[in-house]
Design a protein around this motif. Structure first.
Motif, PDB file in Angstrom:
ATOM      1  N   ALA A  40       0.847  -1.202   0.000  1.00 19.08           N
ATOM      2  CA  ALA A  40       0.000   0.000   0.000  1.00 19.08           C
ATOM      3  C   ALA A  40       0.875   1.243   0.000  1.00 19.08           C
ATOM      4  O   ALA A  40       0.574   2.223   0.671  1.00 19.08           O
ATOM      5  CB  ALA A  40      -0.943  -0.007   1.201  1.00 19.08           C
ATOM      6  N   GLY A  41       1.971   1.196  -0.758  1.00 17.65           N
ATOM      7  CA  GLY A  41       2.915   2.301  -0.811  1.00 17.65           C
ATOM      8  C   GLY A  41       2.782   3.117  -2.065  1.00 17.65           C
ATOM      9  O   GLY A  41       1.681   3.473  -2.488  1.00 17.65           O
ATOM     10  N   GLY A  42       3.937   3.421  -2.705  1.00 14.91           N
ATOM     11  CA  GLY A  42       3.942   4.296  -3.869  1.00 14.91           C
ATOM     12  C   GLY A  42       3.134   3.755  -5.032  1.00 14.91           C
ATOM     13  O   GLY A  42       2.392   4.507  -5.674  1.00 14.91           O
ATOM     14  N   LEU A  43       3.245   2.473  -5.344  1.00 16.84           N
ATOM     15  CA  LEU A  43       2.472   1.872  -6.428  1.00 16.84           C
ATOM     16  C   LEU A  43       1.090   1.443  -5.959  1.00 16.84           C
ATOM     17  O   LEU A  43       0.114   1.557  -6.690  1.00 16.84           O
ATOM     18  CB  LEU A  43       3.225   0.675  -7.013  1.00 16.84           C
ATOM     19  CG  LEU A  43       4.513   1.018  -7.761  1.00 16.84           C
ATOM     20  CD1 LEU A  43       5.225  -0.251  -8.210  1.00 16.84           C
ATOM     21  CD2 LEU A  43       4.224   1.907  -8.960  1.00 16.84           C
ATOM     22  N   GLY A  44       1.020   0.956  -4.745  1.00 18.62           N
ATOM     23  CA  GLY A  44      -0.271   0.528  -4.225  1.00 18.62           C
ATOM     24  C   GLY A  44      -1.263   1.665  -4.094  1.00 18.62           C
ATOM     25  O   GLY A  44      -2.467   1.482  -4.311  1.00 18.62           O
ATOM     26  N   SER A  45      -0.773   2.868  -3.763  1.00 19.29           N
ATOM     27  CA  SER A  45      -1.680   3.994  -3.536  1.00 19.29           C
ATOM     28  C   SER A  45      -2.535   4.330  -4.757  1.00 19.29           C
ATOM     29  O   SER A  45      -3.771   4.336  -4.672  1.00 19.29           O
ATOM     30  CB  SER A  45      -0.880   5.227  -3.092  1.00 19.29           C
ATOM     31  OG  SER A  45      -0.404   5.074  -1.779  1.00 19.29           O
ATOM     32  N   SER A 159      11.994   6.375 -13.545  1.00 12.39           N
ATOM     33  CA  SER A 159      11.423   5.410 -14.484  1.00 12.39           C
ATOM     34  C   SER A 159      10.667   4.313 -13.753  1.00 12.39           C
ATOM     35  O   SER A 159      10.773   4.138 -12.545  1.00 12.39           O
ATOM     36  CB  SER A 159      12.520   4.786 -15.345  1.00 12.39           C
ATOM     37  OG  SER A 159      13.411   4.026 -14.546  1.00 12.39           O
ATOM     38  N   GLY A 160       9.897   3.575 -14.531  1.00 15.94           N
ATOM     39  CA  GLY A 160       9.144   2.458 -13.979  1.00 15.94           C
ATOM     40  C   GLY A 160       8.723   1.508 -15.076  1.00 15.94           C
ATOM     41  O   GLY A 160       8.900   1.786 -16.267  1.00 15.94           O
ATOM     42  N   GLN A 161       8.163   0.387 -14.676  1.00 14.60           N
ATOM     43  CA  GLN A 161       7.734  -0.616 -15.642  1.00 14.60           C
ATOM     44  C   GLN A 161       6.549  -1.393 -15.101  1.00 14.60           C
ATOM     45  O   GLN A 161       6.328  -1.472 -13.891  1.00 14.60           O
ATOM     46  CB  GLN A 161       8.876  -1.582 -15.970  1.00 14.60           C
ATOM     47  CG  GLN A 161       9.332  -2.438 -14.792  1.00 14.60           C
ATOM     48  CD  GLN A 161      10.517  -3.314 -15.140  1.00 14.60           C
ATOM     49  OE1 GLN A 161      11.511  -2.838 -15.670  1.00 14.60           O
ATOM     50  NE2 GLN A 161      10.408  -4.598 -14.825  1.00 14.60           N
ATOM     51  N   VAL A 162       5.791  -1.972 -16.011  1.00 19.68           N
ATOM     52  CA  VAL A 162       4.647  -2.793 -15.638  1.00 19.68           C
ATOM     53  C   VAL A 162       4.530  -3.945 -16.626  1.00 19.68           C
ATOM     54  O   VAL A 162       4.826  -3.802 -17.810  1.00 19.68           O
ATOM     55  CB  VAL A 162       3.347  -1.954 -15.586  1.00 19.68           C
ATOM     56  CG1 VAL A 162       3.048  -1.325 -16.928  1.00 19.68           C
ATOM     57  CG2 VAL A 162       2.170  -2.774 -15.111  1.00 19.68           C
ATOM     58  N   THR A 200       5.449   7.019  -9.616  1.00 19.91           N
ATOM     59  CA  THR A 200       4.662   5.956  -8.983  1.00 19.91           C
ATOM     60  C   THR A 200       3.194   6.069  -9.376  1.00 19.91           C
ATOM     61  O   THR A 200       2.506   5.063  -9.535  1.00 19.91           O
ATOM     62  CB  THR A 200       4.800   5.991  -7.455  1.00 19.91           C
ATOM     63  OG1 THR A 200       4.279   7.237  -6.951  1.00 19.91           O
ATOM     64  CG2 THR A 200       6.242   5.847  -7.024  1.00 19.91           C
ATOM     65  N   GLY A 201       2.718   7.309  -9.543  1.00 20.93           N
ATOM     66  CA  GLY A 201       1.334   7.494  -9.960  1.00 20.93           C
ATOM     67  C   GLY A 201       1.079   6.960 -11.352  1.00 20.93           C
ATOM     68  O   GLY A 201       0.052   6.317 -11.614  1.00 20.93           O
ATOM     69  N   ILE A 202       2.008   7.203 -12.268  1.00 19.88           N
ATOM     70  CA  ILE A 202       1.857   6.746 -13.647  1.00 19.88           C
ATOM     71  C   ILE A 202       1.882   5.223 -13.715  1.00 19.88           C
ATOM     72  O   ILE A 202       1.014   4.588 -14.325  1.00 19.88           O
ATOM     73  CB  ILE A 202       2.952   7.365 -14.534  1.00 19.88           C
ATOM     74  CG1 ILE A 202       2.709   8.870 -14.687  1.00 19.88           C
ATOM     75  CG2 ILE A 202       3.008   6.687 -15.907  1.00 19.88           C
ATOM     76  CD1 ILE A 202       3.877   9.635 -15.230  1.00 19.88           C
ATOM     77  N   VAL A 203       2.871   4.614 -13.076  1.00 17.76           N
ATOM     78  CA  VAL A 203       2.991   3.155 -13.142  1.00 17.76           C
ATOM     79  C   VAL A 203       1.863   2.476 -12.370  1.00 17.76           C
ATOM     80  O   VAL A 203       1.287   1.480 -12.825  1.00 17.76           O
ATOM     81  CB  VAL A 203       4.380   2.709 -12.632  1.00 17.76           C
ATOM     82  CG1 VAL A 203       4.474   1.190 -12.586  1.00 17.76           C
ATOM     83  CG2 VAL A 203       5.473   3.277 -13.541  1.00 17.76           C
ATOM     84  N   GLY A 204       1.501   3.016 -11.207  1.00 17.74           N
ATOM     85  CA  GLY A 204       0.407   2.428 -10.434  1.00 17.74           C
ATOM     86  C   GLY A 204      -0.919   2.508 -11.170  1.00 17.74           C
ATOM     87  O   GLY A 204      -1.738   1.576 -11.121  1.00 17.74           O
ATOM     88  N   MET A 207      -0.990  -0.142 -13.728  1.00 16.19           N
ATOM     89  CA  MET A 207      -1.298  -1.427 -13.094  1.00 16.19           C
ATOM     90  C   MET A 207      -2.798  -1.592 -12.903  1.00 16.19           C
ATOM     91  O   MET A 207      -3.365  -2.657 -13.177  1.00 16.19           O
ATOM     92  CB  MET A 207      -0.568  -1.531 -11.752  1.00 16.19           C
ATOM     93  CG  MET A 207       0.936  -1.651 -11.866  1.00 16.19           C
ATOM     94  SD  MET A 207       1.760  -1.545 -10.248  1.00 16.19           S
ATOM     95  CE  MET A 207       1.164  -3.045  -9.435  1.00 16.19           C
ATOM     96  N   ALA A 208      -3.455  -0.530 -12.433  1.00 14.55           N
ATOM     97  CA  ALA A 208      -4.905  -0.586 -12.265  1.00 14.55           C
ATOM     98  C   ALA A 208      -5.597  -0.838 -13.601  1.00 14.55           C
ATOM     99  O   ALA A 208      -6.560  -1.613 -13.677  1.00 14.55           O
ATOM    100  CB  ALA A 208      -5.402   0.713 -11.633  1.00 14.55           C
ATOM    101  N   MET A 209      -5.101  -0.207 -14.658  1.00 13.40           N
ATOM    102  CA  MET A 209      -5.691  -0.392 -15.980  1.00 13.40           C
ATOM    103  C   MET A 209      -5.573  -1.845 -16.436  1.00 13.40           C
ATOM    104  O   MET A 209      -6.522  -2.425 -16.989  1.00 13.40           O
ATOM    105  CB  MET A 209      -4.996   0.540 -16.981  1.00 13.40           C
ATOM    106  CG  MET A 209      -5.603   0.544 -18.372  1.00 13.40           C
ATOM    107  SD  MET A 209      -7.258   1.259 -18.422  1.00 13.40           S
ATOM    108  CE  MET A 209      -8.251  -0.165 -18.803  1.00 13.40           C
ATOM    109  N   GLU A 210      -4.410  -2.452 -16.214  1.00 14.42           N
ATOM    110  CA  GLU A 210      -4.223  -3.849 -16.603  1.00 14.42           C
ATOM    111  C   GLU A 210      -5.161  -4.764 -15.828  1.00 14.42           C
ATOM    112  O   GLU A 210      -5.726  -5.723 -16.378  1.00 14.42           O
ATOM    113  CB  GLU A 210      -2.766  -4.269 -16.398  1.00 14.42           C
ATOM    114  CG  GLU A 210      -1.799  -3.631 -17.379  1.00 14.42           C
ATOM    115  CD  GLU A 210      -2.139  -3.931 -18.827  1.00 14.42           C
ATOM    116  OE1 GLU A 210      -2.218  -5.125 -19.193  1.00 14.42           O
ATOM    117  OE2 GLU A 210      -2.353  -2.974 -19.595  1.00 14.42           O
TER     118      GLU A 210
END
Length: 241
Positions: A40-45, A159-162, A200-204, A207-210
């Motif tokens: 429930a951190g940067g990506l979880g939020s 940067s980030g990845q999903v 983190t907002g962009i990658v998270g 993730m929600a979209m996927e």
């Protein structure tokens, strides 16, 4: 069988329901979906925020940590008043306030080899935004055993990845992207190298979209593909693996 929508839910999700390719059927599938968010951190939020807003029927949030001041630059479901509070309690309260139609389950513990199967077996889709390979491998192994799709995100610096792991649907295993010889010691840490909050907002959100695509059957999920975001160049790159 997809769950029926109440009149209030029809109004709440009106922009989904009129959306071609989504519609009422897609929204009912979201309401019937049970998703586990590990971390429930940067990506979880952002993941929690957008899945709750979208109307996922049940969200289980797992995280052993408590909110600290240094989290607040990027972990947007927590506030200054939540410092010292369990992250799952803070995130659960945010999600419930945003959408009371979403069932919330909280697990203020790490996902381990002993708990992973029991936790994941009750969910349809798993999202992992944790920051260490040990937990990632534990979650990925359980998802593979139980034939549950896994949405995996990672971030560092700018940067980030999903990607989506679903060996039961013909996709490659977790080891194809994170080989056994890779270790946390070789990976950059957020504490040492930093992370720009909006990454983190962009990658998270991706993730929600996927997860929404997997739940509704919309589009093509990132199975066998990794989408990489570079904030400094404002560029997305896709790689097959």
């Amino acid at each position: 069988m997809a769950s029926e929508l109440t009149p209030e839910e029809v109004q709440r999700y009106a922009r989904h329901i009129v959306l071609k390719g989504m519609g009422g059927q897609g929204q009912r599938r979201l309401k019937a979906a049970r998703m586990l968010i590990v971390g429930a951190g940067g990506l979880g939020s952002p993941t929690i925020a957008y899945l709750a807003a979208a109307g996922v029927g049940e969200l289980t949030i797992a995280d052993p940590d408590r909110v600290s001041l240094s989290n607040l630059q990027r972990q947007v479901v927590h506030t200054t008043a939540d410092i010292g509070r369990s992250k799952v309690e803070s995130a659960g309260a945010f999600a419930s306030a945003l959408n009371p139609h979403v069932g919330i389950r909280l697990m203020a513990e790490a996902v381990t080899d002993d708990t992973a199967d029991g936790l994941i077996s009750s969910c349809d889709i798993v999202l992992d935004g944790t920051d260490n390979l040990k937990t990632r491998r534990t979650v990925a192994a359980a998802c593979a055993r139980l034939e549950k799709p896994l949405v995996s995100g990672a971030v560092s610096m700018f940067s980030g990845q999903v990607s989506v792991f679903a060996p039961h649907l013909g996709g490659p295993a977790h080891d194809a992207l994170y080989p056994p010889e890779a270790s946390d010691d070789a990976l950059p840490s957020c504490e040492a190298n930093g992370i720009l909050g909006p990454v983190t907002g962009i990658v998270g959100t991706l993730m929600a979209m996927e997860a929404i695509k997997l739940a509704t059957g919309l589009g093509q999920p990132l199975i066998g593909r990794v989408l990489i975001y570079d904030a400094t160049e404002a560029r997305f790159t896709e790689l097959a693996y």
